[in-house]
Design a protein around this motif. Structure first.
Motif, PDB file in Angstrom:
ATOM      1  N   ALA A 180       0.833  -1.195   0.000  1.00 52.35           N
ATOM      2  CA  ALA A 180       0.000   0.000   0.000  1.00 52.35           C
ATOM      3  C   ALA A 180       0.870   1.248   0.000  1.00 52.35           C
ATOM      4  N   ALA A 181       0.697   2.097  -1.010  1.00 50.32           N
ATOM      5  CA  ALA A 181       1.396   3.384  -1.078  1.00 50.32           C
ATOM      6  C   ALA A 181       0.543   4.396  -0.307  1.00 50.32           C
ATOM      7  N   MET A 182       1.027   4.798   0.866  1.00 50.04           N
ATOM      8  CA  MET A 182       0.245   5.620   1.791  1.00 50.04           C
ATOM      9  C   MET A 182       0.672   7.091   1.733  1.00 50.04           C
ATOM     10  N   ASN A 183      -0.301   7.963   1.452  1.00 45.90           N
ATOM     11  CA  ASN A 183      -0.077   9.402   1.579  1.00 45.90           C
ATOM     12  C   ASN A 183      -0.467   9.861   2.982  1.00 45.90           C
ATOM     13  N   LEU A 184      -1.449   9.187   3.559  1.00 44.55           N
ATOM     14  CA  LEU A 184      -1.898   9.407   4.935  1.00 44.55           C
ATOM     15  C   LEU A 184      -1.668   8.118   5.724  1.00 44.55           C
ATOM     16  N   PRO A 185      -1.667   8.160   7.046  1.00 43.51           N
ATOM     17  CA  PRO A 185      -1.289   6.973   7.827  1.00 43.51           C
ATOM     18  C   PRO A 185      -2.220   5.771   7.709  1.00 43.51           C
ATOM     19  N   ALA A 186      -3.551   6.014   7.584  1.00 41.68           N
ATOM     20  CA  ALA A 186      -4.496   4.900   7.707  1.00 41.68           C
ATOM     21  C   ALA A 186      -5.475   4.847   6.537  1.00 41.68           C
TER      22      ALA A 186
END
Length: 284
Positions: A180-186
């Motif tokens: 998962a490429a995360m821009n935000l934590p969750a």
């Protein structure tokens, strides 16, 4: 008011192309899917000032950014930021992510995350889940993702993956369950795939799980939910401006929970300080 799938993107395109040099104040009332559509419809990010009144079931965008929980509080904060902007004071500006894959007509922007494997499969199932419809009536929509995760874990196929960084380095992810490429934590109703991801560092956080037996993963899920996965063998988190994934078999790809395609090659990139936000910064 949207009338069909994709309508929010068309409306956002029309609104962001209004003539003149004045800023465009674009407010979205909806959930993560509607927000994603609007982000992909905006044609002039320098001109648009973006506000959100979260009304969806997951609301990961609003929860991650600690946006107000009621429409009245949201409007109060948005109006205060509009006055601030009109006085020439700087607004909160955040990163967005971009994902492209083989055969896509244009890259897709995401605000929360984009991923392959388990999380994408769960998002795809949730889009048409009767369980989600039932739980939404009791304001428990985010439990849909947990239930579908447990169901999907034992039926999905893993893939062998190679992550290529923008500097030419690579990481092997054998029997990858998700990346998962995360821009935000969750994502997925509050699951912290990358607990320390920031929307102001110009980087995406790639959270992944690989080389773990499915039965073992089931018992490790509580550690993921509790944001303790960094200490477990098989879970990795890596921060990069951009990276590519190459898989030996197709896996489901999503962007902010919206199904994109089944792919074997995908590229993620961070769009640094792309979006002007009509909300106060409360920490990442």
């Amino acid at each position: 008011m949207t009338r069909y799938e994709g309508h929010a993107a068309k409306l956002a395109e029309q609104i962001s192309q209004v003539k003149g040099e004045e800023p465009v104040y674009l407010l979205v009332v909806g959930g993560d899917g509607t927000i994603n559509e609007v982000l992909n419809g905006i044609t002039d990010f320098d001109k648009v000032r973006f506000g959100v009144i979260p009304t969806g079931s997951g609301n990961d965008f609003g929860r991650n950014l600690k946006l107000p929980k009621t429409p009245k509080e949201s409007l109060r904060e948005i109006c205060a930021c509009i006055r601030k902007d009109q006085r020439g004071e700087a607004l909160y500006r955040i990163d967005l992510g971009q994902v492209s894959w083989e055969g896509c007509e244009k890259p897709r922007i995401f605000g929360i995350s984009s991923g392959l494997g388990l999380d994408a499969l769960v998002c795809k199932k949730a889009l048409h889940s009767r369980l989600k419809q039932v739980l939404n009536r009791f304001h428990l929509g985010k439990l849909t993702y947990l239930a579908l995760t447990v169901q999907s874990l034992f039926t999905m196929e893993t893939a062998n993956a190679k992550v290529v960084t923008e500097h030419g380095g690579y990481i092997l992810l054998p029997k990858m369950i998700f990346a998962a490429a995360m821009n935000l934590p969750a994502e997925g109703g509050g699951v912290p795939m990358a607990p320390h991801a920031s929307v102001q560092d110009g980087l995406l956080s790639l959270g992944s799980a690989s080389g773990i037996a499915k039965w073992q993963t089931f018992f490790l899920l509580p550690f993921l939910v509790a944001a303790k996965q960094e200490h477990i063998n098989g879970f990795t988190i890596r921060n990069e401006k951009g990276f590519r994934l190459i898989l030996d078999k197709p896996m489901v790809l999503h962007a902010d929970g919206e199904y994109c395609a089944d792919v074997t090659r995908v590229e993620f990139r961070c769009l640094e300080k792309k979006l002007w936000l009509l909300h106060e910064q409360k920490g990442d």
